[in-house]
Design an enzyme around this catalytic site. Structure first.
Site, PDB file in Angstrom:
ATOM      1  N   GLU A  46       0.810  -0.997  -0.157  1.00 28.27           N
ATOM      2  CA  GLU A  46       0.331  -0.019  -0.244  1.00 28.27           C
ATOM      3  C   GLU A  46       1.144   0.617   0.071  1.00 28.27           C
ATOM      4  O   GLU A  46       1.253   2.254   0.762  1.00 28.27           O
ATOM      5  CB  GLU A  46      -1.185   0.227   1.080  1.00 28.27           C
ATOM      6  CG  GLU A  46      -2.355  -1.005   0.978  1.00 28.27           C
ATOM      7  CD  GLU A  46      -3.324  -1.003   1.705  1.00 28.27           C
ATOM      8  OE1 GLU A  46      -3.331  -0.110   2.602  1.00 28.27           O
ATOM      9  OE2 GLU A  46      -4.273  -1.666   1.547  1.00 28.27           O
ATOM     10  N   GLU A  68      -4.819  -8.685   0.090  1.00 29.39           N
ATOM     11  CA  GLU A  68      -5.862  -8.523   1.161  1.00 29.39           C
ATOM     12  C   GLU A  68      -7.092  -8.575   0.702  1.00 29.39           C
ATOM     13  O   GLU A  68      -7.386  -7.814  -0.390  1.00 29.39           O
ATOM     14  CB  GLU A  68      -5.241  -7.317   1.245  1.00 29.39           C
ATOM     15  CG  GLU A  68      -3.702  -6.806   2.328  1.00 29.39           C
ATOM     16  CD  GLU A  68      -3.416  -6.175   2.687  1.00 29.39           C
ATOM     17  OE1 GLU A  68      -4.107  -4.999   3.470  1.00 29.39           O
ATOM     18  OE2 GLU A  68      -2.604  -5.915   3.249  1.00 29.39           O
TER      19      GLU A  68
HETATM   20  O1  AHR Z   1      -5.172  -5.749   7.338  1.00 28.28           O
HETATM   21  C1  AHR Z   1      -5.342  -4.514   7.737  1.00 28.28           C
HETATM   22  C2  AHR Z   1      -4.518  -3.490   6.275  1.00 28.28           C
HETATM   23  O2  AHR Z   1      -5.137  -3.352   6.057  1.00 28.28           O
HETATM   24  C3  AHR Z   1      -3.384  -3.753   5.949  1.00 28.28           C
HETATM   25  O3  AHR Z   1      -2.775  -3.708   6.931  1.00 28.28           O
HETATM   26  C4  AHR Z   1      -3.051  -2.600   4.898  1.00 28.28           C
HETATM   27  O4  AHR Z   1      -2.296  -3.389   4.359  1.00 28.28           O
HETATM   28  C5  AHR Z   1      -4.605  -2.959   5.157  1.00 28.28           C
HETATM   29  O5  AHR Z   1      -5.010  -1.354   4.661  1.00 28.28           O
END
Ligand code: AHR
Length: 498
Positions: A172, A299
């Protein structure tokens, strides 16, 4: 609903890693969730909880991402190697300002993956780390040679290098990983990845940080820039998407107390993953028509308000049949996009967001989401089959999703595996299924169902669990197999034919 599966129409490989997971130094995911330390009274092997490891092995967990997430771009790997007594303590500034004692580091992560029998996926620090730090970490992990980093690893008790396939170059980086523009990150990616080297016979699959996405902003510009500027220097490009009811990040709502309308909105937003795969896949196709670069959805999952009374930064949430429906819908979507989606990682493994397991001291429970991964595991490494369904659609606020979602695959032994999910909150779904051109026998049929709010608690850990799907009728007809069954509302089923 009529569904026809064509065993003769073989499509893409369903990479086992589509069923991957994510473990971050966040709340009680690592500490307490999987790692308790060797001296814990909780049964463990080399510090890893035996109950959790055994549960994860049962679903054939194929790949595990670590150490973050946002934590990855603040993580300095040298803090987490060497004798425990000399490991640096730090503040986990992103996740609650708690003390991170670095007792779980590189050696412990590879030990966890060894016990699970899964592919490690290490996410490097581009946001606040140096090129040299990233280069050294890869050398430390994988070099069989005489080198400063390999020698340090040996001095720390690991003689042989570990095999490391998946390596992420930042996380990110448009947000918590450095607030970069796509062009700036693309340049940085090109530079950092140069020094992510292959040592000995280890070959790294390099994953560039991809887009953060939402229904309002699907993030295709980021993918476009990365593919144009750096596509040839990567093996995978990531994508993150979280399902948040009403996309209201201020008030995400309770994981367990929600209305029918909340359920419909959640499932409708989960369906957006299909559009994301299409849209980002179309951009990638322009630069990579051969589909060499994998879309790595590292994610995904539901995100609600934390459970009352828990640390807001620990992201601890319960998990109901609503989450099971999101998981089943999303896994069917990934299977059907497996020509481009090469890995996906549910957020997160334990005690954080849409977890597989929840722990409370020595107690552990399996969530409804865990059971979905169990029902779907036969798709891992199988080949996607062509299929057609005439399901009608349900909708919420103009966002549509199929009443019955499905995918079908065939494995190396010729077994056909079909997963079905009735997303309707209140209506049963009669299904008339045909396996075309082949006469097959039903080998097994399992069902996970319950009220949309149903969930497991430490007092009642088996309230939601799979059982046999009854009432499946199978007959040979016109050179194929005709099957009929009825799915209750809020249900996920898996059927295996041989
Ligand atoms: O999964 C929680 C958070 O969500 C992670 O650390 C991040 O990459 C995303 O914004």
């Amino acid at each position: 609903m009529r569904l026809i599966v064509h065993p003769g129409v073989r499509k893409s490989l369903i990479h086992p890693e589509i069923y991957g997971h994510f473990s971050e130094h966040l709340g009680r995911c690592i500490y307490g969730g999987v790692f308790v330390g060797k001296d814990s009274p909780i049964p463990n092997v080399n510090g890893m909880r035996t109950d959790v490891v055994n549960a994860l092995k049962r679903i054939h967990l194929p790949a595990l991402r670590w150490p973050g997430g946002c934590f990855a771009d603040e993580y300095h790997w040298r803090d987490g190697v060497g004798p425990l007594s000399s490991r640096v303590k730090m503040i986990n500034s992103h996740w609650g300002g708690v003390v991170e004692d670095n007792s779980f580091g590189t050696h412990e992560f590879f030990e966890l993956c060894r016990q699970l029998g899964c592919e490690p996926y290490v996410n490097g620090n581009l946001g606040s780390g140096t090129v040299r730090e990233m280069q050294d970490w890869v050398e430390y992990i994988t070099s069989p040679d005489v080198s400063p980093m390999a020698d340090l690893r040996r001095a720390n008790g690991q003689d042989a290098p570990w095999a490391l396939k998946y390596f992420g170059v930042g996380n990110e980086n448009w947000g918590c990983g450095g607030n970069m523009t796509a062009a700036f990150y693309a340049d940085n990616y090109r530079r950092y990845q140069t020094y992510v080297r292959n040592y000995g016979d280890n070959h790294i699959y390099k994953i560039a940080c991809g887009a953060g996405t939402s229904i309002k902003n699907p993030g295709c510009d980021w993918t476009e820039t990365l593919m144009r500027e750096a596509g040839r220097m990567m093996n995978g490009l990531s994508l993150h998407y979280y399902t948040v009811p009403y996309d209201n990040w201020q008030h995400k709502g309770s994981a367990t107390e929600f209305s029918r309308a909340d359920y419909m909105d959640t499932v409708a937003r989960a369906q957006f993953m299909d559009r994301l795969c299409e849209m980002h896949g179309a951009v990638m196709d322009r630069y990579d028509p051969e589909k060499r670069v994998g879309l790595i959805v590292d994610e995904w999952g539901t995100w609600y308000d934390v459970e009352p009374g828990t640390n807001p930064s620990f992201l601890y949430q319960q998990n109901t049949m609503r989450d099971a429906m999101v998981a089943a819908l999303t896994l069917n979507i990934f299977n059907r996009h497996s020509d481009r989606v090469h890995m996906a990682n549910l957020a997160q493994l334990a005690n954080v967001l849409q977890s597989l397991v929840l722990t409370d001291g020595e107690r552990m429970l399996l969530t409804p989401t865990y059971h979905v991964f169990d029902l779907f595991k036969a798709h891992q490494g199988a080949t996607l089959l062509g299929s057609m369904s005439d399901t009608d659609e349900l909708s919420s606020d103009g966002m549509r999703f199929p009443r019955v979602s499905h995918s079908a695959s065939v494995n190396a032994e010729g077994r056909v595996h079909i997963t079905l999910c009735n997303l309707s909150p209140d209506e049963a779904a009669p299904v008339s299924l045909r396996i075309d051109g082949q006469t097959m026998a039903l080998e097994g049929a399992a069902l996970l169902t319950g009220d949309m709010h149903a969930h497991n608690t430490f007092e009642s850990p088996d309230a939601v669990r799979p059982r046999a799907l009854e009432g499946v009728s199978v007959r040979a007809a016109d050179g194929g197999t005709e099957i009929s069954l009825t799915l209750p509302p809020v249900a996920c089923a898996s059927l295996t034919f041989a």
